[in-house]
Motif scaffolding. Sequence first.
Motif, PDB file in Angstrom:
ATOM      1  N   LEU A  99      18.906  -1.082  15.945  1.00  0.00           N
ATOM      2  CA  LEU A  99      18.088  -1.957  16.760  1.00  0.00           C
ATOM      3  C   LEU A  99      17.243  -2.864  15.877  1.00  0.00           C
ATOM      4  CD1 LEU A  99      16.817   0.578  19.449  1.00  0.00           C
ATOM      5  CD2 LEU A  99      18.704  -1.036  19.639  1.00  0.00           C
ATOM      6  N   ALA A 100      17.023  -4.080  16.348  1.00  0.00           N
ATOM      7  CA  ALA A 100      16.183  -5.015  15.614  1.00  0.00           C
ATOM      8  C   ALA A 100      14.728  -4.671  15.910  1.00  0.00           C
ATOM      9  CB  ALA A 100      16.497  -6.444  16.024  1.00  0.00           C
ATOM     10  N   MET A 101      14.102  -3.951  15.006  1.00  0.00           N
ATOM     11  CA  MET A 101      12.710  -3.579  15.172  1.00  0.00           C
ATOM     12  C   MET A 101      12.112  -3.396  13.797  1.00  0.00           C
ATOM     13  SD  MET A 101      12.462  -0.206  14.084  1.00  0.00           S
ATOM     14  CE  MET A 101      11.115   0.511  14.977  1.00  0.00           C
ATOM     15  N   ASN A 102      10.803  -3.410  13.749  1.00  0.00           N
ATOM     16  CA  ASN A 102      10.100  -3.184  12.494  1.00  0.00           C
ATOM     17  C   ASN A 102       9.086  -2.071  12.652  1.00  0.00           C
ATOM     18  OD1 ASN A 102      11.452  -5.198  11.048  1.00  0.00           O
ATOM     19  ND2 ASN A 102       9.992  -6.775  11.661  1.00  0.00           N
ATOM     20  N   ILE A 103       8.635  -1.573  11.522  1.00  0.00           N
ATOM     21  CA  ILE A 103       7.656  -0.497  11.469  1.00  0.00           C
ATOM     22  C   ILE A 103       6.448  -0.996  10.680  1.00  0.00           C
ATOM     23  CG2 ILE A 103       7.210   1.870  10.702  1.00  0.00           C
ATOM     24  CD1 ILE A 103      10.330   2.220  10.688  1.00  0.00           C
ATOM     25  N   LEU A 104       5.264  -0.749  11.184  1.00  0.00           N
ATOM     26  CA  LEU A 104       4.041  -1.002  10.422  1.00  0.00           C
ATOM     27  C   LEU A 104       3.617   0.308   9.780  1.00  0.00           C
ATOM     28  CD1 LEU A 104       1.538  -2.675   9.579  1.00  0.00           C
ATOM     29  CD2 LEU A 104       0.492  -1.953  11.750  1.00  0.00           C
ATOM     30  N   ALA A 105       3.478   0.314   8.468  1.00  0.00           N
ATOM     31  CA  ALA A 105       3.034   1.505   7.742  1.00  0.00           C
ATOM     32  C   ALA A 105       1.651   1.240   7.168  1.00  0.00           C
ATOM     33  CB  ALA A 105       4.015   1.861   6.630  1.00  0.00           C
ATOM     34  N   LEU A 106       0.727   2.139   7.437  1.00  0.00           N
ATOM     35  CA  LEU A 106      -0.623   2.060   6.899  1.00  0.00           C
ATOM     36  C   LEU A 106      -0.764   3.083   5.790  1.00  0.00           C
ATOM     37  CD1 LEU A 106      -2.616   1.914  10.258  1.00  0.00           C
ATOM     38  CD2 LEU A 106      -1.620   0.007   8.952  1.00  0.00           C
ATOM     39  N   ASP A 107      -1.330   2.672   4.675  1.00  0.00           N
ATOM     40  CA  ASP A 107      -1.577   3.582   3.555  1.00  0.00           C
ATOM     41  C   ASP A 107      -3.088   3.675   3.383  1.00  0.00           C
ATOM     42  OD1 ASP A 107      -1.811   4.904   1.120  1.00  0.00           O
ATOM     43  OD2 ASP A 107       0.046   4.063   0.359  1.00  0.00           O
ATOM     44  N   LEU A 108      -3.652   4.784   3.851  1.00  0.00           N
ATOM     45  CA  LEU A 108      -5.102   4.989   3.820  1.00  0.00           C
ATOM     46  C   LEU A 108      -5.461   5.745   2.548  1.00  0.00           C
ATOM     47  CD1 LEU A 108      -5.575   6.009   7.572  1.00  0.00           C
ATOM     48  CD2 LEU A 108      -5.564   3.714   6.572  1.00  0.00           C
ATOM     49  N   GLY A 109      -5.505   5.039   1.437  1.00  0.00           N
ATOM     50  CA  GLY A 109      -5.716   5.654   0.145  1.00  0.00           C
ATOM     51  C   GLY A 109      -7.183   5.771  -0.224  1.00  0.00           C
ATOM     52  N   THR A 110      -7.422   6.283  -1.420  1.00  0.00           N
ATOM     53  CA  THR A 110      -8.781   6.454  -1.918  1.00  0.00           C
ATOM     54  C   THR A 110      -9.286   5.189  -2.598  1.00  0.00           C
ATOM     55  OG1 THR A 110      -8.302   8.796  -2.303  1.00  0.00           O
ATOM     56  CG2 THR A 110     -10.279   7.901  -3.333  1.00  0.00           C
ATOM     57  N   SER A 111      -8.421   4.509  -3.321  1.00  0.00           N
ATOM     58  CA  SER A 111      -8.844   3.310  -4.043  1.00  0.00           C
ATOM     59  C   SER A 111      -8.511   2.019  -3.298  1.00  0.00           C
ATOM     60  CB  SER A 111      -8.190   3.272  -5.428  1.00  0.00           C
ATOM     61  OG  SER A 111      -6.771   3.285  -5.321  1.00  0.00           O
ATOM     62  N   SER A 112      -7.648   2.111  -2.278  1.00  0.00           N
ATOM     63  CA  SER A 112      -7.307   0.923  -1.494  1.00  0.00           C
ATOM     64  C   SER A 112      -6.800   1.330  -0.128  1.00  0.00           C
ATOM     65  CB  SER A 112      -6.235   0.083  -2.216  1.00  0.00           C
ATOM     66  OG  SER A 112      -4.979   0.749  -2.196  1.00  0.00           O
ATOM     67  N   VAL A 113      -6.834   0.364   0.793  1.00  0.00           N
ATOM     68  CA  VAL A 113      -6.214   0.522   2.097  1.00  0.00           C
ATOM     69  C   VAL A 113      -5.184  -0.592   2.220  1.00  0.00           C
ATOM     70  CG1 VAL A 113      -8.088  -0.798   3.183  1.00  0.00           C
ATOM     71  CG2 VAL A 113      -6.582   0.587   4.590  1.00  0.00           C
ATOM     72  N   ARG A 114      -3.981  -0.246   2.704  1.00  0.00           N
ATOM     73  CA  ARG A 114      -2.909  -1.229   2.755  1.00  0.00           C
ATOM     74  C   ARG A 114      -2.188  -1.143   4.101  1.00  0.00           C
ATOM     75  NH1 ARG A 114      -1.482   1.294  -1.912  1.00  0.00           N
ATOM     76  NH2 ARG A 114       0.701   1.624  -1.401  1.00  0.00           N
ATOM     77  N   GLY A 115      -1.679  -2.273   4.513  1.00  0.00           N
ATOM     78  CA  GLY A 115      -0.779  -2.331   5.644  1.00  0.00           C
ATOM     79  C   GLY A 115       0.468  -3.074   5.217  1.00  0.00           C
TER      80      GLY A 115
END
Length: 467
Positions: free
Chosen positions: A2-18
């Motif tokens: 299926l044509a879909m995407n996933i958002l992954a959040l990385d809740l780290g200690t030195s940075s936060v990323r999406g």
Amino acid sequence: MLAMNILALDLGTSSVRGLVLDGAAKPLPQALARRKVAVAVDDDGAATIDAPAYLAALVECLDELSAAGRLDGIALVAASSQWHSVLPVDAAGAPLGPLVTWLDTRPAPLPGVDGPADADAFHQRTGAWWHRFYWSVKLPWLRAMSGSAPARFLGLPEFVLGELLGDAPMSVSQASGTGLLDIGALAWDGEACALAGVHPGELPALAPSDWQGRLRPEYAKRWPGLREAVWAPPTGDGAASNVGSGCEDPTRAAVTVGTSAAVRLVQAAPAGTPLPPLPHALWRYRVDHDRIVTGTAYSAGGNLYEWARRELRLPEGTALEEALAAVEPGQEVRVDPRLGGDRPPGLAPAGSGVLGGIGFATSAVDIFAGLMDGVCRMVARDLAAIESTVDSTVEVVLGGGAVAASPWWRRAFEMALAPRAVTHVTNPEVGATGAALVALHAFPQIVRMGEGGSSGSARSGGPQRLL
């Protein structure tokens, strides 16, 4: 697929990323937003984070991705989060102080308080120890230090997702990192909670295996691409890194060297099934309701690499590798690399590092190599203990930015871990990738992955055998 995407959040200690991944959990180009995180440290051992500022940084990341159109088509949101953090909050959920991270060494048992009645039985049930690292010691210390009366205690992801989603129970993966969870029964452990001085109402509710989150209306309006997305329970960062490295079963162990270092092995263990005996020196947490992760971690990793390179005034990059080429791993310099002290169950304080076997012919490069090789030797020792839980020799996958930057260090690991097969994964986003794969495992009805979406092909830069 299926044509879909996933958002992954990385809740780290030195940075936060999406970051945005495709339906096979492969990161998409130019779909990453990152904000640095300020960790407040002092000479007393404090290492804390301003929780509202952390939330604001995550919101900025999502605003950036939304403005760039990167959140369009998101069907699933996954999160990898640091383990062991704790935040005291009032009845309305407002913080009563900063978030205490895993780096904080101040928590200590209160005077006159004894530990578990049977330390080994406690360790087997919770996968943890009565140690400053865990909530069984942290919560009483927090109450005594703050002088306030928190209504509840949360980890980082419960605070962040509680704001974005409203309903944010604690995943069994995050709960296992508190040291209060019976990891076999998947329920709060009575003795651990008594040691922590809490009742279940002061802890987050535990998310069932089929829990799904949805954005609050005000945030769905702010990020319309996430309006219909399902949010999966967060995964502890160590467990996510294993899955993202392709180490999802007991035949392959992951050795991850980022700021710190760890060695871990994943095994199937549905709730209620007997767990293999846990050696004293190892911890055990949850990946999810179906799997456990057993391992150990160290305070020395990429931080040791950077400290030694700086203080020994060595060159960077290629020049350093050229200097190391003349040094054979396993040389005469003898090292205890615990400059930052012990992670549990050890209690060695910071400043416990030792150098030996040094003479007038010893160079700065020799000392540097000895320090790096010391980390390899610790990992080799503890990997043997991990293998005792599965009664077999395992393959090893190296990952993390520190070993990615140094071919010499990868060769030193290969020699220390011989005769095991050693490979190297080049994907810099193994945590986010792993969290996405755990979410896909939990919600197969959301995405039916085609043949090209198998876990082996989902990792860009998959494991490469070292020569």
